[in-house]
Design an enzyme around this catalytic site. Structure first.
Site, PDB file in Angstrom:
ATOM      1  N   HIS A 235       0.867  -1.180   0.000  1.00  0.00           N
ATOM      2  CA  HIS A 235       0.000   0.000   0.000  1.00  0.00           C
ATOM      3  C   HIS A 235       0.901   1.227   0.000  1.00  0.00           C
ATOM      4  O   HIS A 235       1.891   1.269   0.736  1.00  0.00           O
ATOM      5  CB  HIS A 235      -0.882  -0.023   1.255  1.00  0.00           C
ATOM      6  CG  HIS A 235      -2.010   0.958   1.209  1.00  0.00           C
ATOM      7  ND1 HIS A 235      -1.815   2.313   1.297  1.00  0.00           N
ATOM      8  CD2 HIS A 235      -3.344   0.771   1.079  1.00  0.00           C
ATOM      9  CE1 HIS A 235      -2.995   2.919   1.230  1.00  0.00           C
ATOM     10  NE2 HIS A 235      -3.940   2.004   1.102  1.00  0.00           N
ATOM     11  N   ARG A 255      -6.672  10.359   0.121  1.00  0.00           N
ATOM     12  CA  ARG A 255      -6.491  10.854  -1.251  1.00  0.00           C
ATOM     13  C   ARG A 255      -7.843  10.974  -1.961  1.00  0.00           C
ATOM     14  O   ARG A 255      -8.079  11.932  -2.687  1.00  0.00           O
ATOM     15  CB  ARG A 255      -5.546   9.922  -2.023  1.00  0.00           C
ATOM     16  CG  ARG A 255      -4.083  10.145  -1.629  1.00  0.00           C
ATOM     17  CD  ARG A 255      -3.176   9.088  -2.214  1.00  0.00           C
ATOM     18  NE  ARG A 255      -3.297   7.832  -1.468  1.00  0.00           N
ATOM     19  CZ  ARG A 255      -3.369   6.633  -2.030  1.00  0.00           C
ATOM     20  NH1 ARG A 255      -3.331   6.510  -3.342  1.00  0.00           N
ATOM     21  NH2 ARG A 255      -3.462   5.558  -1.283  1.00  0.00           N
TER      22      ARG A 255
END
Ligand code: FAD
Length: 599
Positions: A235, A255
């Site tokens: 990740h 994000r």
């Protein structure tokens, strides 16, 4: 030998989303069902899931449907996904989410009262059903309540160490109570593995202590096969500081909700890393990317929301080029882009996580983040419709199963995977049990052998310390089979793994069987080692870069490999054997999806 015995139709190993959903399905189709789990009920790794459950419910975008979700999933996995799994997943996920709501899950809502859906990397439309950034908790709470209400037996803080098999396939499982160290055996014609992932084989990981690859290893040892173990997802955004919490996840929702990545020079570097494959659907300028949050129809997505493998590699390159933060990450900035109130409302767990662990106020300053081992795409090779492994009576669902996510999983697609394939595995396991009436035999010799193997670390004096061996294994995988790989490094890793195998064979522990963490680790380590060997061997064999497998010495994708799965099996001498298998052919009507959906 003192041994507690039980008899069921279906044993489910694991009480995460996949295990609980499988148990509910098996129970509801009439099978006598039990769940066995290492930790307390409600504490499985699924509880940590933050962002949401991907399902094309079309609540945020009426244009969304299963075909677009199917296409996004296949493209995210670089077309190595089993097409049938990706199809079933996309088709069935909306029903599984609605069912969860019927069972009491309280999702965040849109202003007109529908289940709210948020944006995530690689998904064309906002489609993650969520509960703030605590979606896994709500999913587990709901499934757990239903499991208990249905009266399904749960053996918690109980670890399975061996699957038992006979001439006709699975006959049950053997394990021990973590608290007392006493042994227990379950006789059952069907066993569903739902044991989750493998992250604890790596030094920096977002995964919890339970992720020691038990299910992968138990399946392999019972004669099943694993598919594409080289694909490990790093990740892009784990915490890098302070060291005690390194690896802990910073959800992609940061994000999705407007956070951007910057290097030490303050540059929004993701624009330099847009691959051709995704160029058509990614914003070209910062202005277009910023407009996308308010007007998704007329603008393309920010490059920060490219699939995880792309973002993780970009961060890795920036840090390597000397443009990293003081603690070796990059900056993730939402503070300068959203109000403090918005951040605290949308990302409450992230706010507290940074405040408490790193003394950083994410409403006022940027976070430091870097890649962390997060998810394994590879897993038990299963039939896509029934989740049956190659051993009759053995099924696998959730993170322990392979095929669904190809070479790279899209965020949100795991929670939906657990629900869709957990249910299917439970139904098929119950069906299999119906075809094998009567108790499954558990020969005394097999039980005695399983007990002897479990007690072996107590018998050796002056052997290896499990913690030292675990440390060396994690370091090896981190250094040599990590995010960027080369042949010489992986050959070195395999040499070290061979040496570690000797050491694992010589582990010794002190004390007694009552809650003894050293002993528990000594029993986990053979699994971690076997899984690590599978990853390293498969990663050395696949001479291309694709998704969660990046070869510095073979940086491009390769046509031949785009048609090939790598299968791990257990050779008669106990080592891992690798073979190649052609990818199943996608039917023409599904292949058309890639033409019809606007890119
Ligand atoms: P788990 O939930 O891990 O359950 C495994 C179970 O198996 C546990 O009960 C464990 O005790 C048991 N077990 C293991 N070995 C044994 C053994 N030998 N004997 C007995 N029991 C055993 N995915 C998404 O789709 N959306 C997200 O927002 C998301 N956020 C995430 C956030 C974090 C921090 C992490 C780490 C992952 C996230 N993921 C997300 C991924 C997702 O959470 C996992 O892939 C998923 O929860 C795995 O579920 P599972 O049911 O397969 O296994």
């Amino acid at each position: 030998m003192e041994l507690e015995r039980h008899e069921y139709d279906v044993i489910v190993v694991g009480a995460g989303g996949a295990g609980l959903r499988a148990a509910i399905a098996a129970h509801e189709s009439g099978a006598r069902t039990a769940v066995v789990c290492k930790s307390l009920l409600g504490k499985a790794h699924t509880v940590m899931a933050e962002g949401g459950i991907a399902a094309a419910m079309a609540n945020a975008y009426p244009e969304d449907n299963w075909r677009v979700h199917f296409r996004d999933t296949m493209r995210g996995g670089k077309m190595l996904n089993h097409w049938r799994m990706a199809q079933l997943h996309a088709q069935e996920a909306p029903d599984r989410v609605r069912e969860l709501e019927d069972w009491g899950a309280l999702f965040d809502r849109t202003p007109d009262g529908l289940i709210s859906q948020r944006d995530f990397g690689g998904h064309r439309y906002a489609r993650l059903a969520h509960v703030g950034d605590r979606t896994g908790l709500e999913l587990i709470r709901t499934l757990q309540q239903r499991t208990v209400a249905l009266g399904i037996d749960v053996y918690m803080e109980c670890t399975v160490t061996r699957l038992l098999t006979g001439e006709n396939g699975v006959t049950g499982a053997f394990g021990y109570w973590r608290e007392s160290g006493r042994f227990v055996a379950w006789s059952a014609p069907s066993v569903v593995l739902a044991t989750g992932g493998i992250g604890k084989s790596y030094k920096v990981t977002s995964n919890s202590w339970e992720y020691t690859g038990d299910g992968h290893s138990l399946a392999l040892q019972a004669g099943a096969t694993l598919v594409n173990m080289e694909f490990v997802q790093f990740h892009p955004t784990g915490m890098v500081w302070p060291p005690s919490v390194r690896g802990i996840l910073v959800t992609e929702s940061v994000r999705g909700d407007g956070g951007i990545l910057k290097n030490s020079a303050g540059n929004r570097f993701m624009f330099d890393y847009i691959p051709d494959f995704f160029r058509k659907e990614t914003a070209e300028t910062e202005a277009e990317a910023d407009r996308w949050y308010d007007d998704k129809k007329n603008n393309r997505r920010p490059p920060e929301l490219l699939p995880r493998d792309e973002v993780a590699r970009a961060i890795n390159s920036e840090v390597k080029a000397g443009r990293g933060t003081p603690h070796g990450g990059v900056y993730l900035d939402i503070a300068s882009r959203r109000s403090a109130e918005y951040i605290r409302k949308r990302l409450p767990s992230m706010y507290h996580q940074f405040k408490e662990l790193a003394e950083v106020d994410i409403t006022a300053e940027a976070m430091e983040v870097g890649p962390t081992c997060h998810y394994v795409m590879g897993g038990v090779e299963v039939d896509p419709d029934t989740e049956a492994a190659r051993v009759p009576g053995l099924f696998a669902a959730g993170e322990v199963a392979g095929g669904m996510h190809g070479s790279n999983r899209l965020g949100g697609n795991s929670l939906s995977d657990l629900l869709v394939f957990g249910r299917r595995a439970g139904l098929a396991a119950a069906e299999h049990a119906r075809s094998r009436p009567g108790p499954a035999p558990l020969p005394d010799d097999d039980l005695a052998d399983a007990a002897r193997a479990a007690l072996a670390p107590f018998e050796r004096e002056g052997g290896e310390n499990p913690y030292a061996v675990q440390h060396d294994l994690q370091q090896t995988m981190h250094d040599l089979v990590g995010i960027i790989r080369t042949a010489p490094e992986m050959e070195q890793a395999l040499e070290r793994i061979a040496a570690l195998r000797e050491r694992v064979g010589n582990l010794s522990v002190e004390g007694h069987r009552q809650y003894n963490p050293g002993w528990h680790l000594a029993l986990d380590l053979p699994h971690m080692l076997l899984v690590s060997e599978c990853i390293a061997r498969a990663a050395l064999e696949r001479q291309e870069s694709r998704g969660g497998h990046t070869r510095d010495d073979f940086p491009a994708t390769n046509d031949e490999w785009s048609r090939t799965n790598l299968i791990c099996s257990r050779a008669s001498d106990g080592t891992v054997a690798l073979s190649r298998q052609p990818l199943p052919t996608m039917p023409a009507e599904l292949a058309e999806v890639f033409e019809e959906v606007p890119a």
